[in-house]
Scaffold this active site. Structure first.
Site, mmCIF file in Angstrom:
data_model
loop_
_atom_site.group_PDB
_atom_site.id
_atom_site.type_symbol
_atom_site.label_atom_id
_atom_site.label_comp_id
_atom_site.label_asym_id
_atom_site.label_seq_id
_atom_site.Cartn_x
_atom_site.Cartn_y
_atom_site.Cartn_z
ATOM 1 N N THR A 1 0.166 -9.876 -3.515
ATOM 2 C CA THR A 1 -1.233 -10.276 -3.354
ATOM 3 C C THR A 1 -1.438 -11.779 -3.450
ATOM 4 O O THR A 1 -2.462 -12.284 -3.004
ATOM 5 C CB THR A 1 -2.119 -9.592 -4.414
ATOM 6 O OG1 THR A 1 -1.595 -9.875 -5.724
ATOM 7 C CG2 THR A 1 -2.137 -8.088 -4.209
ATOM 8 N N THR B 1 2.317 -3.927 -2.295
ATOM 9 C CA THR B 1 1.152 -3.598 -3.115
ATOM 10 C C THR B 1 0.375 -2.485 -2.431
ATOM 11 O O THR B 1 0.503 -2.267 -1.231
ATOM 12 C CB THR B 1 0.229 -4.814 -3.279
ATOM 13 O OG1 THR B 1 -0.218 -5.244 -1.971
ATOM 14 C CG2 THR B 1 0.950 -5.968 -3.946
ATOM 15 N N ASP C 1 -16.554 9.859 -4.326
ATOM 16 C CA ASP C 1 -15.757 9.347 -3.201
ATOM 17 C C ASP C 1 -16.417 9.781 -1.894
ATOM 18 O O ASP C 1 -15.974 10.719 -1.232
ATOM 19 C CB ASP C 1 -14.315 9.853 -3.261
ATOM 20 C CG ASP C 1 -13.388 9.028 -2.367
ATOM 21 O OD1 ASP C 1 -13.833 8.628 -1.264
ATOM 22 O OD2 ASP C 1 -12.249 8.757 -2.761
ATOM 23 N N ARG D 1 -9.171 -3.535 -8.062
ATOM 24 C CA ARG D 1 -9.090 -4.848 -7.426
ATOM 25 C C ARG D 1 -10.165 -5.742 -8.026
ATOM 26 O O ARG D 1 -11.295 -5.300 -8.275
ATOM 27 C CB ARG D 1 -9.315 -4.766 -5.898
ATOM 28 C CG ARG D 1 -8.432 -3.785 -5.178
ATOM 29 C CD ARG D 1 -6.979 -4.145 -5.213
ATOM 30 N NE ARG D 1 -6.670 -5.281 -4.358
ATOM 31 C CZ ARG D 1 -5.487 -5.863 -4.336
ATOM 32 N NH1 ARG D 1 -4.538 -5.461 -5.153
ATOM 33 N NH2 ARG D 1 -5.244 -6.859 -3.511
ATOM 34 N N ASP E 1 -8.408 -5.234 -15.942
ATOM 35 C CA ASP E 1 -7.044 -5.624 -15.568
ATOM 36 C C ASP E 1 -7.056 -6.495 -14.321
ATOM 37 O O ASP E 1 -6.248 -7.408 -14.200
ATOM 38 C CB ASP E 1 -6.183 -4.379 -15.319
ATOM 39 C CG ASP E 1 -4.777 -4.738 -14.871
ATOM 40 O OD1 ASP E 1 -4.057 -5.390 -15.660
ATOM 41 O OD2 ASP E 1 -4.386 -4.387 -13.733
ATOM 42 N N GLU F 1 -8.413 -14.596 -9.476
ATOM 43 C CA GLU F 1 -7.116 -14.748 -10.146
ATOM 44 C C GLU F 1 -6.318 -15.870 -9.480
ATOM 45 O O GLU F 1 -6.382 -16.042 -8.262
ATOM 46 C CB GLU F 1 -6.321 -13.443 -10.037
ATOM 47 C CG GLU F 1 -6.922 -12.280 -10.815
ATOM 48 C CD GLU F 1 -6.101 -11.008 -10.636
ATOM 49 O OE1 GLU F 1 -4.988 -11.062 -10.055
ATOM 50 O OE2 GLU F 1 -6.569 -9.939 -11.064
ATOM 51 N N HIS G 1 -3.520 -8.192 -14.713
ATOM 52 C CA HIS G 1 -3.253 -7.501 -13.439
ATOM 53 C C HIS G 1 -1.855 -6.882 -13.442
ATOM 54 O O HIS G 1 -1.057 -7.106 -12.541
ATOM 55 C CB HIS G 1 -3.403 -8.468 -12.259
ATOM 56 C CG HIS G 1 -3.659 -7.763 -10.955
ATOM 57 N ND1 HIS G 1 -4.333 -8.364 -9.913
ATOM 58 C CD2 HIS G 1 -3.322 -6.523 -10.508
ATOM 59 C CE1 HIS G 1 -4.406 -7.526 -8.884
ATOM 60 N NE2 HIS G 1 -3.794 -6.396 -9.237
ATOM 61 N N GLY H 1 -0.327 -1.670 -12.599
ATOM 62 C CA GLY H 1 0.648 -1.003 -11.745
ATOM 63 C C GLY H 1 2.071 -1.488 -11.910
ATOM 64 O O GLY H 1 2.954 -1.092 -11.151
#
Length: 318
Positions: free
Chosen positions: A45, A66, A152, A204, A223, A228, A247, A250
């Site tokens: 990213t 990612t 969703d 994100r 997170d 960033e 971050h 994951g």
């Protein structure tokens, strides 16, 4: 064939040597001059794939190791690009589980009260986004005894976002970042939430309007941050931010291996190479995964938010 790979992406050492000239470089070294005569890029990213970077280059293939791809301008005429959906879904789910346990168990890291009902079975968790990660988080939360609600709309699942706000004690976001989800959690949304609702963003940066969150009364666990690595230090160090991390939700050995293999598979297909396997001899040692690990990470970042990028680079994969 000439391939540039972000040096922080593991498991590629020696794999492509019989077929390509491979260079491992830092994210900041992906410059227009450096990619000019390159055929393929494998990035994270931190590398923005846009017209400024690729103009005049011969790049035909871009893979990002990612799940998200908002750092890639998909309107460009790139012959082939790909991301790695689901590669680290279990790692993010594990992060959310650790976060939920951190606000429920005796080693509680809270610095302000969170008025959850004492009976955990009555606590409602709202999951916004029911994809690779959200579906796992839902299953995990149900096993822990939470009452799970889902939102969703693209999948035609669950209840409305307004209902999530009105009914849930915890709201965790697991959507991609695009025009429809940017600042999905904004001042208007937060004003509809229950006063004690805990907001979690491990998806994100940009899905949550951090200024609106800071100005609200809501506790949070963050997170993924806007801007960033120059994160909102005021929000990071605020007592209302129960947990802050750099971050790494994951960041697991399994997730990294999955992402590298998915990028390698795509590259082999595109350039008609034999199907290859990543170099598991390069397996990094597992890092801290003992209960309380997220609180320890949070203490690191809260003490030195200016070191966000350094901490992220040095994080030992779980």
């Amino acid at each position: 064939m000439h391939v540039l790979i972000d040096k922080y992406i593991p498991f590629f050492n020696g794999v492509l040597d019989p077929y390509a000239m491979v260079e491992f470089i830092a994210p900041e070294e992906f410059t227009p001059a450096r990619v000019q005569d390159v055929d393929a890029l494998i990035v994270r990213t931190r590398t923005r794939i846009n017209k400024d970077l690729l103009a005049g280059s011969r790049v035909q293939f871009v893979a990002t190791a990612t799940i998200g791809y908002d750092h890639i301008d998909t309107s460009l005429d790139i012959p082939y690009w790909t991301a790695c959906p689901g590669c680290n879904a279990q790692a993010v789910c594990d992060y959310i589980q650790e976060a939920l346990l951190a606000v429920q168990l005796p080693y509680n890291c809270r610095t302000i009260p969170v008025q959850f009902p004492h009976n955990k079975g009555r606590v409602r968790i709202g999951i916004v986004g029911y994809g690779h990660v959200g579906s796992r988080v839902a299953a995990m939360a149900e096993k822990l005894g939470f009452n799970v609600l889902v939102n969703d709309p693209p999948k035609g699942l669950g209840i409305s976002l307004d209902e999530i706000a009105a009914k849930c004690d915890i709201i965790t976001f697991h959507t991609p970042l695009d025009d429809t989800t940017y600042h999905l959690c904004d001042a208007a949304f937060l004003s509809k939430c229950r006063s004690h609702a805990l907001i979690i963003n491990a998806a994100r940066g940009g899905i949550v309007d951090e200024q609106a969150l800071f100005e609200s009364q809501h506790p949070c666990i963050i997170d993924c941050w806007e801007n960033e690595p120059s994160i909102n230090r005021t929000l990071c160090q605020s007592p209302k931010t129960l947990l802050a991390s750099y971050h790494i939700a994951g960041y697991s050995v399994e997730g990294k291996r999955n992402a590298s293999q998915m990028c390698l598979d795509a590259l082999c297909r595109f350039f008609n190479l034999p199907l290859l396997s990543v170099n598991t001899d390069q397996m990094p040692p597992a890092g801290d995964s003992q209960p309380g690990w997220l609180m320890r990470v949070s203490n690191q970042l809260k003490a030195h938010p200016e070191n966000f990028e350094t901490l992220r680079k040095q994080y030992p994969l779980r």
